[in-house]
Design a protein around this motif. Structure first.
Motif, PDB file in Angstrom:
ATOM      1  N   SER A 598       0.833  -1.207   0.000  1.00 52.83           N
ATOM      2  CA  SER A 598       0.000   0.000   0.000  1.00 52.83           C
ATOM      3  C   SER A 598       0.863   1.250   0.000  1.00 52.83           C
ATOM      4  CB  SER A 598      -0.929  -0.005   1.221  1.00 52.83           C
ATOM      5  OG  SER A 598      -1.836  -1.080   1.168  1.00 52.83           O
ATOM      6  N   LEU A 599       1.926   1.249   0.831  1.00 56.43           N
ATOM      7  CA  LEU A 599       2.799   2.423   0.892  1.00 56.43           C
ATOM      8  C   LEU A 599       3.499   2.650  -0.446  1.00 56.43           C
ATOM      9  CD1 LEU A 599       3.992   4.674   2.588  1.00 56.43           C
ATOM     10  CD2 LEU A 599       5.747   3.088   3.386  1.00 56.43           C
ATOM     11  N   ALA A 600       3.926   1.574  -1.107  1.00 58.30           N
ATOM     12  CA  ALA A 600       4.576   1.724  -2.420  1.00 58.30           C
ATOM     13  C   ALA A 600       3.618   2.330  -3.437  1.00 58.30           C
ATOM     14  CB  ALA A 600       5.078   0.361  -2.906  1.00 58.30           C
ATOM     15  N   ASN A 601       2.367   1.896  -3.412  1.00 57.02           N
ATOM     16  CA  ASN A 601       1.386   2.480  -4.334  1.00 57.02           C
ATOM     17  C   ASN A 601       1.143   3.950  -4.024  1.00 57.02           C
ATOM     18  OD1 ASN A 601       0.957   0.064  -5.748  1.00 57.02           O
ATOM     19  ND2 ASN A 601      -0.563  -0.642  -4.274  1.00 57.02           N
ATOM     20  N   GLY A 602       1.125   4.295  -2.728  1.00 54.85           N
ATOM     21  CA  GLY A 602       0.955   5.698  -2.356  1.00 54.85           C
ATOM     22  C   GLY A 602       2.129   6.547  -2.809  1.00 54.85           C
ATOM     23  N   ILE A 603       3.341   6.004  -2.684  1.00 52.11           N
ATOM     24  CA  ILE A 603       4.534   6.735  -3.136  1.00 52.11           C
ATOM     25  C   ILE A 603       4.498   6.946  -4.645  1.00 52.11           C
ATOM     26  CG2 ILE A 603       7.032   6.506  -3.415  1.00 52.11           C
ATOM     27  CD1 ILE A 603       7.054   5.096  -0.670  1.00 52.11           C
ATOM     28  N   ALA A 604       4.079   5.915  -5.381  1.00 49.03           N
ATOM     29  CA  ALA A 604       3.977   6.053  -6.838  1.00 49.03           C
ATOM     30  C   ALA A 604       2.957   7.113  -7.205  1.00 49.03           C
ATOM     31  CB  ALA A 604       3.598   4.706  -7.458  1.00 49.03           C
ATOM     32  N   LEU A 605       1.830   7.140  -6.478  1.00 48.33           N
ATOM     33  CA  LEU A 605       0.794   8.133  -6.767  1.00 48.33           C
ATOM     34  C   LEU A 605       1.275   9.539  -6.434  1.00 48.33           C
ATOM     35  CD1 LEU A 605      -2.165   8.554  -7.646  1.00 48.33           C
ATOM     36  CD2 LEU A 605      -2.821   8.269  -5.247  1.00 48.33           C
ATOM     37  N   ALA A 606       2.016   9.677  -5.344  1.00 48.39           N
ATOM     38  CA  ALA A 606       2.501  10.995  -4.936  1.00 48.39           C
ATOM     39  C   ALA A 606       3.753  11.420  -5.690  1.00 48.39           C
ATOM     40  CB  ALA A 606       2.785  10.988  -3.438  1.00 48.39           C
ATOM     41  N   ARG A 607       4.343  10.500  -6.467  1.00 49.13           N
ATOM     42  CA  ARG A 607       5.555  10.780  -7.241  1.00 49.13           C
ATOM     43  C   ARG A 607       6.684  11.263  -6.330  1.00 49.13           C
ATOM     44  NH1 ARG A 607       3.303  13.613 -12.850  1.00 49.13           N
ATOM     45  NH2 ARG A 607       1.874  11.915 -13.403  1.00 49.13           N
ATOM     46  N   LYS A 608       7.003  10.435  -5.349  1.00 52.16           N
ATOM     47  CA  LYS A 608       8.096  10.733  -4.419  1.00 52.16           C
ATOM     48  C   LYS A 608       9.111   9.593  -4.476  1.00 52.16           C
ATOM     49  CE  LYS A 608       5.415  13.546  -1.178  1.00 52.16           C
ATOM     50  NZ  LYS A 608       5.003  13.724   0.244  1.00 52.16           N
ATOM     51  N   PRO A 609       9.964   9.588  -5.510  1.00 51.19           N
ATOM     52  CA  PRO A 609      10.900   8.463  -5.668  1.00 51.19           C
ATOM     53  C   PRO A 609      11.890   8.332  -4.513  1.00 51.19           C
ATOM     54  CG  PRO A 609      11.431  10.241  -7.191  1.00 51.19           C
ATOM     55  CD  PRO A 609      10.113  10.584  -6.594  1.00 51.19           C
ATOM     56  N   GLY A 610      12.198   9.447  -3.838  1.00 53.07           N
ATOM     57  CA  GLY A 610      13.095   9.352  -2.691  1.00 53.07           C
ATOM     58  C   GLY A 610      12.525   8.482  -1.589  1.00 53.07           C
TER      59      GLY A 610
END
Length: 741
Positions: A598-610
């Protein structure tokens, strides 16, 4: 929490007809059969003409109250029972003290359970006063094991170890087997104090029933070694194996995949002169159904219908046929393959040689005959019908129902379990109209449907996205059939609203459930959270979660926490999700693959590669297998087994952000875990986003030096993708790359 659905979607609720739910009552749920293998030999036709005895529902003896019994109660008992069902424990206690007579066993057990469950000094004192009164009047037999077990737990938690131990010993003398929680609470206190422990152990010599309960637990786990250890200990305590012991052994054989040994369990029962029961024969039929061997199950039923006694020969012949089929199909183990499975089979074989010594010398004797012929009852027929249902043979299921319905003896007609099985088959096939016709047929022939039947139909309508029909069925269930829906019914409806993206409807059913006096379960809260998460309302999901934390009847598990993380990640709120994950760790849980996914999908949606790099470092550390001799801290999180969704999402983020070194680490992890990376997708991303990377001719020397490491990683990633790169010529760039001359 005062949650109300929007006014645009009002939902009616029946507040005048509350349905009780107590935290201490025993709730019996319908458990569907497991999924069986689909590779089944060509079925043989079973000619069903014989009579069958009606199957008595075993759960009826365990229910705490029935409608008919409630109608016959005196007015005072009826009032007390109603208060208990509404969880109004204080008012129920007042009614008990004012009662002119001793309430019935149902009221006494429920009152004792609820008082014990309060975990307060006053509640425990009142519960003990009930015990004292019943002991003085010699009426302790009115209490059930559930209520006594709860009292023992409450007394142990309150520090009254001797009293708790006396309750457990009293249960043992009365033939009750205390629940594992009662045992644990009392024994842990005794272990800490050292008082009275020998007396408890002396009074706790297990009998055959106690051994059977422990053996059943081993069978459920498939623990053959522990099963054998307990079985060998039975003679030491004077406990002789009975027919139930061997019924459990049938379950063990089924659990560990030893279909070939089922016949030897039956022969062992006959050799020892133990009287067979219909449960044994039904267990055998159920085992073959579970293995997907409907042909053998049909042969057993057919032989019983014909009054034959050679069931052992039939099962031995089945073993021989299966062995020949395996050899023809090449289904044999090679010496160097599946070594772990081979070792496990050898261990199990050694165990079963001791449990079933007759299996070793099977070829030296003829298969024994049954002492008498046994006639199939409706339970056995229903078991076979479930086998038909599981493999989609709806026609055979209906044909069997018709055959049973036209038996000459009315006592052999199908019961509510049989009809419910047929309804479940139609629901599974998506034929709701035919399922409703079977329900109407039940009413016509006078076989009352129960709550399980209606819940299966409710689930069918929800799966077909027919929520309006589900609501109408709920009304018919309560008003016409007189069956109050339970928490399972409402959980099904809440989940159905999720399928049609109706979070307001889900909330309406949740509130209606509580209006009827039903206590939400973990599933209720988590399902409602899911409705808000999928509809993009994380704050409402958080509000439901907070109420779940404040509800003493339920305990939030990792599934509920993960649903809260999912709610925020679906909106790209990564920081809020990370705070929730930290709370997960603070509460003693360890994030699992679902949490990280879930967190990985949220990061992808927020575009925060760091953030993806930080997450990958944590996942990589959790995936690392400790080397031999390396010490591990008990507080360390367990090793993580990543799935395709998590790793693919992280790799996608890294490739898009040109973190090629990390991308290569992730795809290497995928390959190590047997997950094939999607090279086609990554190639497309690279070509579209990075094909002209490092082609600028005007970059300064300092910038070019900084790009050397990234360039080397990019070339390695292209090499992995199979794209032209510096390792073997390039059609993109014919001149030598810097440093390659």
């Amino acid at each position: 929490m005062n949650l109300k659905p929007p006014s645009s979607s009002p939902l009616t609720s029946n507040s005048n007809n509350p349905f009780p739910a107590t935290h201490s009552s025993l709730t019996l749920h319908w458990v569907s059969s497991p999924h069986y293998p689909s590779s089944i030999s060509s079925p043989t036709r079973l000619r069903l003409l014989a009579t069958a005895n009606p199957h008595t529902n075993p759960t009826s003896d365990l229910s705490l109250a029935t409608t008919a019994a409630a109608a016959a109660l005196p007015n005072e008992d009826q009032k007390l029972l109603t208060l208990l069902r509404q969880r109004k424990t204080e008012e129920a206690w007042t009614a008990y003290t004012q009662s002119t007579h001793l309430p019935n066993p149902t009221c006494l057990s429920r009152l004792l359970s609820q008082l014990s469950y309060q975990n307060s000094h006053s509640g425990l004192t009142r519960a003990q006063s009930i015990i004292t009164r019943l002991r003085n009047e010699r009426q302790l037999r009115h209490l059930d094991a559930n209520s006594l077990g709860l009292l023992a737990v409450a007394a142990a938690k309150a520090g009254q170890t001797r009293y708790a131990a006396s309750i457990v010993k009293s249960m043992l003398r009365s033939g009750f087997l205390p629940h594992v929680k009662a045992w644990s609470a009392v024994v842990s206190r005794l272990a800490a104090t050292g008082d009275d422990r020998p007396a408890l152990v002396a009074d706790s010599r297990p009998d055959t029933a106690a051994f059977n309960a422990a053996l059943n637990a081993c069978a459920n786990l498939g623990d053959t070694r522990r099963f054998l250890k307990l079985f060998d200990e039975m003679p030491e305590y004077g406990a002789e194996p009975d027919v139930l012991t061997y019924n459990v052994m049938i379950k063990l054989c089924a659990r560990v995949g030893r279909k070939d040994l089922l016949v030897f369990v039956l022969e062992r029962i006959l050799d020892k002169g133990i009287a067979l029961c219909m449960t044994t024969l039904n267990s055998l039929v159920a085992a073959y159904v579970g293995f997907g061997d409907l042909e053998t199950a049909e042969q057993m039923v057919q032989a019983m219908r014909e009054g034959r006694r050679d069931l052992c020969k039939i099962l031995r012949d089945s073993n021989s046929n299966n062995s020949k089929s395996s050899l023809i199909d090449g289904d044999v183990f090679e010496k160097d393959s599946n070594s772990n499975n081979s070792k496990s089979s050898l261990i199990d074989g050694d165990v079963f040689e001791k449990l079933l010594p007759n299996s070793v010398r099977a070829n030296d004797c003829e298969p024994p005959l049954l002492s008498k012929a046994y006639t199939c009852n409706s339970r056995i027929y229903t078991t076979l019908m479930k086998g038909y249902m599981n493999v989609g043979r709806v026609t055979d299921t209906v044909r069997m129902l018709e055959a049973l319905r036209h038996q000459d003896n009315s006592s052999s007609h199908p019961d509510h379990v049989t009809y419910t099985t047929v309804i479940s088959a139609f629901v599974k096939a998506g034929s709701m109209d035919r399922a409703r016709r079977v329900l109407a047929e039940m009413t016509r022939v006078g076989v009352p449907a129960n709550r399980i039947t209606y819940n299966i139909l409710l689930k069918g309508y929800c799966q077909q996205l027919q929520i309006d029909q589900a609501k109408e069925l709920l009304r018919e269930m309560a008003d016409d059939a007189g069956i109050e829906p339970d928490v399972v019914s409402y959980n099904i409806l809440i989940d159905g609203c999720i399928l049609v993206d109706d979070s307001a409807g889900a909330l309406g059913f949740f509130n209606e459930m509580r209006t009827r006096g039903l206590a939400p379960t973990k599933i209720s809260y988590t399902t409602l959270m899911k409705a808000f998460a999928l509809s993009g309302q994380p704050k409402l999901a958080n509000k439901v979660f907070d109420e779940m934390l404040n509800d003493p009847r339920v305990k939030a598990d990792l599934v509920a926490w993960n649903m809260l993380v999912e709610a925020y990640c679906r909106m790209g709120l990564v920081e809020e999700a990370k705070k929730i994950i930290q709370r997960i760790k603070d509460n003693g849980f360890h994030p699992d693959v679902a949490t990280y996914g879930s967190l990985a999908n949220g990061i992808a949606l927020a575009r925060k590669p760091g953030e993806a790099l930080l997450l990958w470092n944590e996942v990589k550390e959790r995936c690392r297998v400790k080397k031999e001799g390396e010490t591990s801290d008990p507080s360390d999180p367990p090793t993580l087994k990543p799935d395709e969704g998590l790793l693919d999402t992280l790799a996608d983020i890294c490739v898009r952000a040109a973190f090629f070194k990390k991308a290569l680490e992730i795809v290497a992890c995928m390959e190590e875990n047997g997950i094939p990376p999607n090279k086609t997708k990554f190639t497309k991303i690279y070509v579209e986003m990075h094909s002209r990377m490092f082609t600028s001719k005007h970059a300064s020397q300092a910038r070019q030096d900084r790009r050397i490491e990234r360039k080397r990683a990019a070339e390695a990633f292209k090499f992995w993708l199979g794209l032209p790169n510096s390792y073997y010529g390039s059609e993109w760039r014919l001149e030598p790359i810097d440093g390659d001359e």
